[in-house]
Design a protein around this motif. Structure first.
Motif, PDB file in Angstrom:
ATOM      1  N   UNK A  88       1.636  24.885  22.391  1.00 44.29           N
ATOM      2  CA  UNK A  88       1.793  25.265  20.982  1.00 44.29           C
ATOM      3  C   UNK A  88       0.428  25.405  20.324  1.00 44.29           C
ATOM      4  N   UNK A  89      -0.452  24.437  20.560  1.00 36.53           N
ATOM      5  CA  UNK A  89      -1.804  24.517  19.995  1.00 36.53           C
ATOM      6  C   UNK A  89      -2.515  25.769  20.492  1.00 36.53           C
ATOM      7  N   UNK A  90      -2.400  26.049  21.785  1.00 34.07           N
ATOM      8  CA  UNK A  90      -3.059  27.224  22.364  1.00 34.07           C
ATOM      9  C   UNK A  90      -2.481  28.541  21.864  1.00 34.07           C
ATOM     10  N   UNK A  91      -1.233  28.498  21.368  1.00 36.20           N
ATOM     11  CA  UNK A  91      -0.597  29.738  20.911  1.00 36.20           C
ATOM     12  C   UNK A  91      -1.069  30.168  19.529  1.00 36.20           C
ATOM     13  N   UNK A  92      -1.765  29.287  18.802  1.00 34.46           N
ATOM     14  CA  UNK A  92      -2.199  29.603  17.439  1.00 34.46           C
ATOM     15  C   UNK A  92      -3.248  30.709  17.495  1.00 34.46           C
ATOM     16  N   UNK A 113      -0.016  18.591  17.302  1.00 37.13           N
ATOM     17  CA  UNK A 113       1.096  18.465  18.244  1.00 37.13           C
ATOM     18  C   UNK A 113       1.106  17.013  18.705  1.00 37.13           C
ATOM     19  N   UNK A 114       2.250  16.349  18.660  1.00 32.28           N
ATOM     20  CA  UNK A 114       2.265  14.897  18.822  1.00 32.28           C
ATOM     21  C   UNK A 114       3.508  14.420  19.553  1.00 32.28           C
ATOM     22  N   UNK A 115       3.442  13.186  20.027  1.00 32.08           N
ATOM     23  CA  UNK A 115       4.619  12.491  20.532  1.00 32.08           C
ATOM     24  C   UNK A 115       4.318  11.006  20.595  1.00 32.08           C
ATOM     25  N   UNK A 116       5.354  10.209  20.781  1.00 35.97           N
ATOM     26  CA  UNK A 116       5.141   8.803  21.076  1.00 35.97           C
ATOM     27  C   UNK A 116       4.285   8.731  22.343  1.00 35.97           C
ATOM     28  N   UNK A 117       3.297   7.809  22.394  1.00 37.57           N
ATOM     29  CA  UNK A 117       2.424   7.724  23.572  1.00 37.57           C
ATOM     30  C   UNK A 117       3.169   7.601  24.887  1.00 37.57           C
ATOM     31  N   UNK A 118       4.364   6.969  24.861  1.00 37.38           N
ATOM     32  CA  UNK A 118       5.127   6.783  26.094  1.00 37.38           C
ATOM     33  C   UNK A 118       5.765   8.075  26.588  1.00 37.38           C
ATOM     34  N   UNK A 119       5.818   9.097  25.730  1.00 40.84           N
ATOM     35  CA  UNK A 119       6.371  10.390  26.125  1.00 40.84           C
ATOM     36  C   UNK A 119       5.310  11.485  26.178  1.00 40.84           C
ATOM     37  N   UNK A 120       4.064  11.120  25.903  1.00 40.05           N
ATOM     38  CA  UNK A 120       3.032  12.139  25.739  1.00 40.05           C
ATOM     39  C   UNK A 120       2.809  12.956  27.014  1.00 40.05           C
ATOM     40  N   UNK A 121       2.621  12.310  28.141  1.00 39.78           N
ATOM     41  CA  UNK A 121       2.356  13.053  29.373  1.00 39.78           C
ATOM     42  C   UNK A 121       3.528  13.949  29.744  1.00 39.78           C
ATOM     43  N   UNK A 122       4.721  13.498  29.467  1.00 38.42           N
ATOM     44  CA  UNK A 122       5.918  14.294  29.749  1.00 38.42           C
ATOM     45  C   UNK A 122       5.924  15.604  28.971  1.00 38.42           C
ATOM     46  N   UNK A 123       5.436  15.570  27.736  1.00 36.88           N
ATOM     47  CA  UNK A 123       5.479  16.737  26.856  1.00 36.88           C
ATOM     48  C   UNK A 123       4.106  17.376  26.644  1.00 36.88           C
ATOM     49  N   UNK A 179     -13.534  18.747  21.975  1.00 36.14           N
ATOM     50  CA  UNK A 179     -14.226  19.994  22.262  1.00 36.14           C
ATOM     51  C   UNK A 179     -14.284  20.868  21.019  1.00 36.14           C
ATOM     52  N   UNK A 180     -15.291  21.719  20.976  1.00 39.54           N
ATOM     53  CA  UNK A 180     -15.345  22.740  19.927  1.00 39.54           C
ATOM     54  C   UNK A 180     -14.255  23.757  20.219  1.00 39.54           C
ATOM     55  N   UNK A 181     -13.609  24.224  19.164  1.00 39.41           N
ATOM     56  CA  UNK A 181     -12.572  25.238  19.318  1.00 39.41           C
ATOM     57  C   UNK A 181     -12.754  26.260  18.206  1.00 39.41           C
ATOM     58  N   UNK A 182     -13.383  27.368  18.530  1.00 37.25           N
ATOM     59  CA  UNK A 182     -13.631  28.448  17.582  1.00 37.25           C
ATOM     60  C   UNK A 182     -12.806  29.667  17.986  1.00 37.25           C
ATOM     61  N   UNK A 183     -12.482  30.465  16.995  1.00 41.18           N
ATOM     62  CA  UNK A 183     -11.737  31.701  17.255  1.00 41.18           C
ATOM     63  C   UNK A 183     -12.215  32.757  16.261  1.00 41.18           C
ATOM     64  N   UNK A 184     -13.151  33.599  16.701  1.00 42.38           N
ATOM     65  CA  UNK A 184     -13.744  34.555  15.780  1.00 42.38           C
ATOM     66  C   UNK A 184     -14.509  33.839  14.685  1.00 42.38           C
TER      67      UNK A 184
END
Length: 218
Positions: free
Chosen positions: A210-214, A193-203, A151-156
């Motif tokens: 974190x991404x949304x907080x920027x 923001x990343x994780x091992x694929x096997x833990x991704x849904x958990x985190x 998705x496009x993600x713009x901020x100002x």
């Protein structure tokens, strides 16, 4: 007009290639170079999930680096006008400066992490054309299973695009949520923001948080 736009995009891509060739660390900064990224994110700490046991690698162990932040913390960058928030319990990994040009964090006992980097491009770099072309390519790559979300993600005045990799066709050892963007002064930013694929849904919720907080702006 279409021919001129194509020329601009080609010039932009050529500029990116020049940067990648000129800077030894550029591949990891621009979302490429998986091996280098793994080393940076894991910092050589693999207390669990060692090779051959089938478990996640690059786990941040508490016995090496401590438990992390006592409370949820917002960091304001001293170089560029943006801030981001790290959950309680996460800790900074390796070098870098949370208020500087690059830093990385991980949640102890997991493979969940966050890293960012930014760099200044030349004034003539066509940021709008670069975003448009990169977004279009990511949408096409989504059709072949590389991403599960684009998705496009713009901020100002900050323009960019966000991708969420698939667990099987993403960057390899990590499944990532990545926001790549440019500001009005032609600074390029990569937030991952990343994780091992096997833990991704958990985190996933924490990583997306974190991404949304920027936030850009003082």
């Amino acid at each position: 007009m279409r021919k001129l736009s194509l020329i601009i995009v080609i010039l932009g891509v050529a500029g990116l290639l020049a940067l990648l060739l000129a800077a030894p660390q550029a591949p990891a900064q621009w979302g490429y170079g998986v091996d280098a990224a793994r080393k940076a994110m894991g910092q050589g700490k693999q207390e669990s999930g060692k090779s051959g046991d089938g478990g996640p690698h690059n786990v941040a162990g508490e016995d090496v680096g401590g438990k992390g932040l006592a409370s949820t913390t917002t960091f304001k960058n001293k170089v560029r006008p943006f801030s981001y928030t790290i959950p309680a319990g996460w800790r900074q990994e390796g070098g870098g400066d949370p208020t500087g040009e690059r830093a990385q964090f991980m949640k102890p006992g997991t493979t969940a992490g966050f890293t960012f980097h930014f760099t200044q491009l030349v004034p003539s770099f066509p940021r709008q054309a670069s975003v448009d072309a990169s977004f279009k390519q990511a949408k096409e790559e989504m059709s072949i299973g590389k991403y599960i979300s684009v998705k496009r993600r713009d901020q100002g005045q900050v323009i960019g695009w966000e991708t969420i990799e698939s667990p099987t066709k993403g960057s390899g050892g990590f499944q990532r949520i990545q926001w790549q963007c440019y500001d009005a002064q032609n600074y390029y930013y990569s937030f991952i923001a990343h994780s091992d694929p096997r833990q991704f849904e958990q985190h996933r919720a924490a990583l997306q948080g974190i991404i949304n907080s920027i936030t850009f702006g003082r």
